[in-house]
Design an enzyme around this catalytic site. Structure first.
Site, mmCIF file in Angstrom:
data_model
loop_
_atom_site.group_PDB
_atom_site.id
_atom_site.type_symbol
_atom_site.label_atom_id
_atom_site.label_comp_id
_atom_site.label_asym_id
_atom_site.label_seq_id
_atom_site.Cartn_x
_atom_site.Cartn_y
_atom_site.Cartn_z
ATOM 1 N N ARG A 1 -28.718 -10.942 -3.019
ATOM 2 C CA ARG A 1 -27.859 -11.462 -4.275
ATOM 3 C C ARG A 1 -28.575 -12.179 -5.193
ATOM 4 O O ARG A 1 -30.064 -12.397 -5.142
ATOM 5 C CB ARG A 1 -26.601 -12.040 -3.973
ATOM 6 C CG ARG A 1 -25.629 -11.143 -3.023
ATOM 7 C CD ARG A 1 -24.330 -11.487 -3.014
ATOM 8 N NE ARG A 1 -23.599 -11.680 -4.318
ATOM 9 C CZ ARG A 1 -22.561 -12.778 -4.481
ATOM 10 N NH1 ARG A 1 -22.083 -13.215 -3.147
ATOM 11 N NH2 ARG A 1 -22.086 -12.807 -5.631
ATOM 12 N N ARG B 1 -28.420 -17.966 -4.943
ATOM 13 C CA ARG B 1 -28.048 -17.736 -3.700
ATOM 14 C C ARG B 1 -28.940 -17.743 -2.490
ATOM 15 O O ARG B 1 -28.330 -17.820 -1.336
ATOM 16 C CB ARG B 1 -27.036 -16.586 -3.775
ATOM 17 C CG ARG B 1 -25.951 -16.651 -4.677
ATOM 18 C CD ARG B 1 -25.092 -15.643 -4.397
ATOM 19 N NE ARG B 1 -24.073 -15.569 -5.668
ATOM 20 C CZ ARG B 1 -22.515 -16.279 -5.716
ATOM 21 N NH1 ARG B 1 -22.627 -17.028 -5.085
ATOM 22 N NH2 ARG B 1 -22.099 -15.930 -6.745
ATOM 23 N N ARG C 1 -10.989 -11.602 -6.103
ATOM 24 C CA ARG C 1 -12.302 -11.946 -6.684
ATOM 25 C C ARG C 1 -13.467 -10.838 -6.333
ATOM 26 O O ARG C 1 -13.578 -10.682 -5.088
ATOM 27 C CB ARG C 1 -12.715 -13.215 -5.880
ATOM 28 C CG ARG C 1 -14.120 -13.653 -6.682
ATOM 29 C CD ARG C 1 -14.546 -15.072 -5.915
ATOM 30 N NE ARG C 1 -15.974 -15.499 -6.252
ATOM 31 C CZ ARG C 1 -16.735 -16.074 -5.435
ATOM 32 N NH1 ARG C 1 -16.442 -16.230 -4.325
ATOM 33 N NH2 ARG C 1 -17.783 -16.188 -5.968
ATOM 34 N N TYR D 1 -17.128 -8.775 -2.304
ATOM 35 C CA TYR D 1 -16.290 -9.404 -1.237
ATOM 36 C C TYR D 1 -15.295 -8.647 -0.315
ATOM 37 O O TYR D 1 -14.713 -9.213 0.628
ATOM 38 C CB TYR D 1 -15.538 -10.690 -1.607
ATOM 39 C CG TYR D 1 -16.666 -11.590 -2.232
ATOM 40 C CD1 TYR D 1 -17.385 -12.676 -1.387
ATOM 41 C CD2 TYR D 1 -16.872 -11.861 -3.610
ATOM 42 C CE1 TYR D 1 -18.328 -13.246 -1.914
ATOM 43 C CE2 TYR D 1 -17.586 -12.745 -4.393
ATOM 44 C CZ TYR D 1 -18.482 -13.583 -3.379
ATOM 45 O OH TYR D 1 -19.347 -14.273 -4.004
ATOM 46 N N HIS E 1 -20.895 -16.012 5.689
ATOM 47 C CA HIS E 1 -20.895 -15.682 4.212
ATOM 48 C C HIS E 1 -20.419 -14.317 4.474
ATOM 49 O O HIS E 1 -21.062 -13.425 5.105
ATOM 50 C CB HIS E 1 -22.241 -15.785 3.329
ATOM 51 C CG HIS E 1 -22.814 -16.854 3.412
ATOM 52 N ND1 HIS E 1 -22.183 -17.998 2.389
ATOM 53 C CD2 HIS E 1 -23.396 -17.943 3.986
ATOM 54 C CE1 HIS E 1 -22.768 -19.160 2.654
ATOM 55 N NE2 HIS E 1 -23.792 -18.955 3.500
ATOM 56 N N PRO F 1 -14.937 -23.134 -2.046
ATOM 57 C CA PRO F 1 -14.012 -22.656 -3.076
ATOM 58 C C PRO F 1 -14.075 -21.142 -3.342
ATOM 59 O O PRO F 1 -15.005 -20.462 -3.010
ATOM 60 C CB PRO F 1 -15.009 -23.041 -4.262
ATOM 61 C CG PRO F 1 -16.263 -23.886 -3.535
ATOM 62 C CD PRO F 1 -15.784 -23.885 -2.093
ATOM 63 N N ASN F 2 -12.968 -20.739 -3.773
ATOM 64 C CA ASN F 2 -12.638 -19.370 -4.192
ATOM 65 C C ASN F 2 -12.487 -18.315 -2.995
ATOM 66 O O ASN F 2 -12.232 -17.121 -3.079
ATOM 67 C CB ASN F 2 -13.731 -18.816 -5.203
ATOM 68 C CG ASN F 2 -13.665 -19.480 -6.568
ATOM 69 O OD1 ASN F 2 -12.870 -19.852 -6.944
ATOM 70 N ND2 ASN F 2 -15.008 -20.048 -6.906
ATOM 71 N N SER G 1 -20.550 -11.787 1.969
ATOM 72 C CA SER G 1 -21.602 -10.993 1.372
ATOM 73 C C SER G 1 -22.882 -11.247 2.038
ATOM 74 O O SER G 1 -23.157 -12.198 2.756
ATOM 75 C CB SER G 1 -21.570 -10.884 -0.266
ATOM 76 O OG SER G 1 -22.129 -12.268 -0.514
ATOM 77 N N ASN H 1 -17.632 -21.475 5.906
ATOM 78 C CA ASN H 1 -18.063 -20.529 4.552
ATOM 79 C C ASN H 1 -17.945 -21.654 3.480
ATOM 80 O O ASN H 1 -16.964 -21.707 2.998
ATOM 81 C CB ASN H 1 -17.383 -19.560 4.438
ATOM 82 C CG ASN H 1 -17.745 -18.757 3.124
ATOM 83 O OD1 ASN H 1 -18.518 -19.174 2.172
ATOM 84 N ND2 ASN H 1 -17.359 -17.306 3.098
ATOM 85 N N ALA I 1 -19.733 -21.619 -2.815
ATOM 86 C CA ALA I 1 -20.817 -21.851 -3.801
ATOM 87 C C ALA I 1 -21.412 -23.304 -3.320
ATOM 88 O O ALA I 1 -22.592 -23.492 -3.861
ATOM 89 C CB ALA I 1 -20.402 -21.970 -5.092
ATOM 90 N N GLU J 1 -22.807 -21.249 10.015
ATOM 91 C CA GLU J 1 -22.615 -20.725 8.539
ATOM 92 C C GLU J 1 -22.157 -19.354 8.443
ATOM 93 O O GLU J 1 -22.776 -18.553 9.055
ATOM 94 C CB GLU J 1 -24.150 -21.226 7.673
ATOM 95 C CG GLU J 1 -23.950 -20.710 6.287
ATOM 96 C CD GLU J 1 -25.434 -20.675 5.936
ATOM 97 O OE1 GLU J 1 -25.379 -20.876 4.746
ATOM 98 O OE2 GLU J 1 -26.593 -20.969 6.678
#
Length: 144
Positions: free
Chosen positions: A106, A110, A17, A22, A99, A9-10, A101, A73, A76, A97
Site C-alpha cells: 500500500r 504504511r 470502510r 478491507y 493487519h 481506529p476505524n 490488508s 491491529n 493508523a 501485530e
C-alpha cells in the site's frame, strides 16, 4: 490462555470502510469469529476497540499480569504511535501485530510500523482470518 484482542481506529467500520481493501465482512463478524474460535478452543479472550490512542495505551497497561498474549491491529496508529509501542514494551506480553490488508503493498507511509519492534510476529493481508492465525501463533508458542 488469556488473550487480549485490541483494535484501533476505524476497525469498527469494517464492511463500510473501503471494502475493496478491507473486505465486506463487518466488525460484528470479526468479533463473532474470534469469540467462537476462542470458545471452541478453551481460550479466554477479551475484545477491545477504540479510536483513541490513549484508550489503547490504557488497555495495554491494564493487561499487565492479566493476559498471556495480545493481538493488536493498531490501525493508523501503527504508523504514528510511539506511545503504543512503549506500552507494549512496558508490559512485556507477547504481542502479535495484525493487519487485514497487505500494508506492504500500500501507500509509502504504511511501510513504517512503530509497533513491530515490540511484536513477536506480524500477520498482514490475510483478512479477518489473520486474527485467528495470531491467536493460534500465541497459543502454540506461548501457551501452557
Amino acid at each position: 490462555m488469556k488473550i487480549l484482542v485490541i483494535n484501533g481506529p476505524n476497525i469498527n467500520m469494517l464492511g463500510i470502510r473501503e471494502p475493496a481493501i478491507y473486505g465486506s465482512e463487518n466488525f460484528a463478524t470479526l468479533c463473532g469469529n474470534i469469540e467462537s474460535y476462542a470458545k471452541e478452543n478453551g481460550i479466554e479472550v477479551k475484545l477491545f476497540q477504540s479510536n483513541h490512542e490513549g484508550d489503547l495505551v490504557d488497555e495495554i497497561q491494564k493487561a499487565y499480569n492479566q493476559f498471556d498474549g495480545i493481538v493488536i491491529n493498531p490501525g493508523a496508529y501503527t504508523h504514528t504511535s510511539i506511545a503504543i509501542l512503549d506500552a507494549v514494551k512496558a508490559v512485556g506480553i507477547p504481542t502479535v501485530e495484525v493487519h487485514i490488508s497487505d500494508v506492504s503493498k500500500r501507500e509509502d507511509f504504511r511501510q513504517v510500523s512503530y509497533i513491530r519492534a515490540a511484536c513477536v510476529k506480524t500477520i498482514a493481508g490475510h483478512g479477518i482470518k489473520g486474527y485467528i492465525e495470531a491467536i493460534e501463533f500465541l497459543v502454540s508458542n506461548y501457551g501452557e
